[in-house]
Design a protein around this motif. Structure first.
Motif, mmCIF file in Angstrom:
data_model
loop_
_atom_site.group_PDB
_atom_site.id
_atom_site.type_symbol
_atom_site.label_atom_id
_atom_site.label_comp_id
_atom_site.label_asym_id
_atom_site.label_seq_id
_atom_site.Cartn_x
_atom_site.Cartn_y
_atom_site.Cartn_z
ATOM 1 N N CYS A 1 98.373 40.374 52.091
ATOM 2 C CA CYS A 1 98.000 41.729 52.495
ATOM 3 C C CYS A 1 96.531 41.724 52.936
ATOM 4 O O CYS A 1 95.677 41.114 52.283
ATOM 5 C CB CYS A 1 98.200 42.700 51.333
ATOM 6 N N CYS B 1 102.779 39.993 50.931
ATOM 7 C CA CYS B 1 103.591 41.116 51.410
ATOM 8 C C CYS B 1 105.046 40.781 51.128
ATOM 9 O O CYS B 1 105.597 39.856 51.714
ATOM 10 C CB CYS B 1 103.377 41.334 52.908
ATOM 11 N N SER C 1 107.157 46.921 60.853
ATOM 12 C CA SER C 1 106.201 47.830 60.224
ATOM 13 C C SER C 1 105.220 47.031 59.377
ATOM 14 O O SER C 1 105.320 45.818 59.258
ATOM 15 C CB SER C 1 106.936 48.861 59.371
ATOM 16 N N LEU C 2 104.295 47.743 58.770
ATOM 17 C CA LEU C 2 103.300 47.160 57.883
ATOM 18 C C LEU C 2 102.446 46.113 58.594
ATOM 19 O O LEU C 2 101.959 45.169 57.993
ATOM 20 C CB LEU C 2 103.957 46.566 56.627
ATOM 21 N N THR C 3 102.287 46.285 59.899
ATOM 22 C CA THR C 3 101.493 45.372 60.725
ATOM 23 C C THR C 3 100.508 46.188 61.541
ATOM 24 O O THR C 3 100.888 47.167 62.182
ATOM 25 C CB THR C 3 102.395 44.574 61.687
ATOM 26 N N CYS C 4 99.250 45.789 61.529
ATOM 27 C CA CYS C 4 98.256 46.428 62.384
ATOM 28 C C CYS C 4 98.399 45.841 63.782
ATOM 29 O O CYS C 4 98.258 44.631 63.975
ATOM 30 C CB CYS C 4 96.853 46.176 61.848
ATOM 31 N N HIS D 1 98.785 41.958 58.301
ATOM 32 C CA HIS D 1 99.838 42.682 57.590
ATOM 33 C C HIS D 1 99.283 43.389 56.362
ATOM 34 O O HIS D 1 98.285 42.983 55.790
ATOM 35 C CB HIS D 1 100.962 41.731 57.205
ATOM 36 N N CYS D 2 100.001 44.436 55.967
ATOM 37 C CA CYS D 2 99.593 45.273 54.837
ATOM 38 C C CYS D 2 100.810 45.429 53.931
ATOM 39 O O CYS D 2 101.913 45.681 54.424
ATOM 40 C CB CYS D 2 99.139 46.617 55.395
ATOM 41 N N ASP E 1 103.289 47.234 51.135
ATOM 42 C CA ASP E 1 103.739 48.624 51.061
ATOM 43 C C ASP E 1 102.874 49.449 50.123
ATOM 44 O O ASP E 1 102.615 50.621 50.373
ATOM 45 C CB ASP E 1 105.204 48.667 50.614
ATOM 46 N N CYS F 1 99.550 49.130 49.491
ATOM 47 C CA CYS F 1 98.295 49.483 50.170
ATOM 48 C C CYS F 1 98.550 50.427 51.336
ATOM 49 O O CYS F 1 97.759 51.335 51.589
ATOM 50 C CB CYS F 1 97.570 48.232 50.660
ATOM 51 N N HIS F 2 99.670 50.251 52.015
ATOM 52 C CA HIS F 2 100.011 51.132 53.131
ATOM 53 C C HIS F 2 100.232 52.548 52.622
ATOM 54 O O HIS F 2 99.778 53.510 53.227
ATOM 55 C CB HIS F 2 101.261 50.626 53.835
#
Length: 122
Positions: free
Chosen positions: A78, A85, A103-106, A112-113, A115, A117-118
């Motif tokens: 993350c 992740c 998802s969970l990708t900038c 990646h982040c 869930d 932290c997102h």
């Protein structure tokens, strides 16, 4: 190649001519499968043609599940908390409006982040 935030539903041959050719699921998915099967693959992000997302074929759905398993096995850290992740990167719920979207990708830095932290606004 497609530009940032563009759907890969056209192949641009040169700046003068754009041909509307759909990427063939039958031709592309075996190539992606072979990439995902490699232990040392550096693949981190996929974006699919809208046609594939709309049709939701069983072959495409199976590939998305395989891609999620592949991403889990990589233990991608993350960006915020550095823990792996463990969440699905690709939405494989065929009834969800985000079906087939990673998802969970900038999209700016491609990091990646998780869930957690997102959900905290990370």
């Amino acid at each position: 190649m497609v530009g940032e935030h563009e759907r890969p539903d056209r192949i641009v041959w040169n700046s003068m001519r754009v041909t509307s050719l759909w990427m063939s699921e039958k031709k592309v998915l075996p190539v992606l499968d072979s990439i995902v099967d490699q232990d040392d693959s550096l693949l981190q992000h996929l974006q699919f043609p809208q046609k594939w997302l709309d049709e939701k074929t069983p072959v495409f759905h199976e590939f998305m599940k395989k891609y999620n398993a592949f991403m889990h096995s990589k233990e991608i850290p993350c960006l915020f908390c550095d823990s792996p992740c463990r969440d699905d990167m690709m939405d494989a719920d065929q009834h969800d409006q985000c079906y087939g979207l990673q998802s969970l990708t900038c999209y700016k830095c491609m990091q990646h982040c998780c869930d957690n932290c997102h959900g905290e606004g990370g």
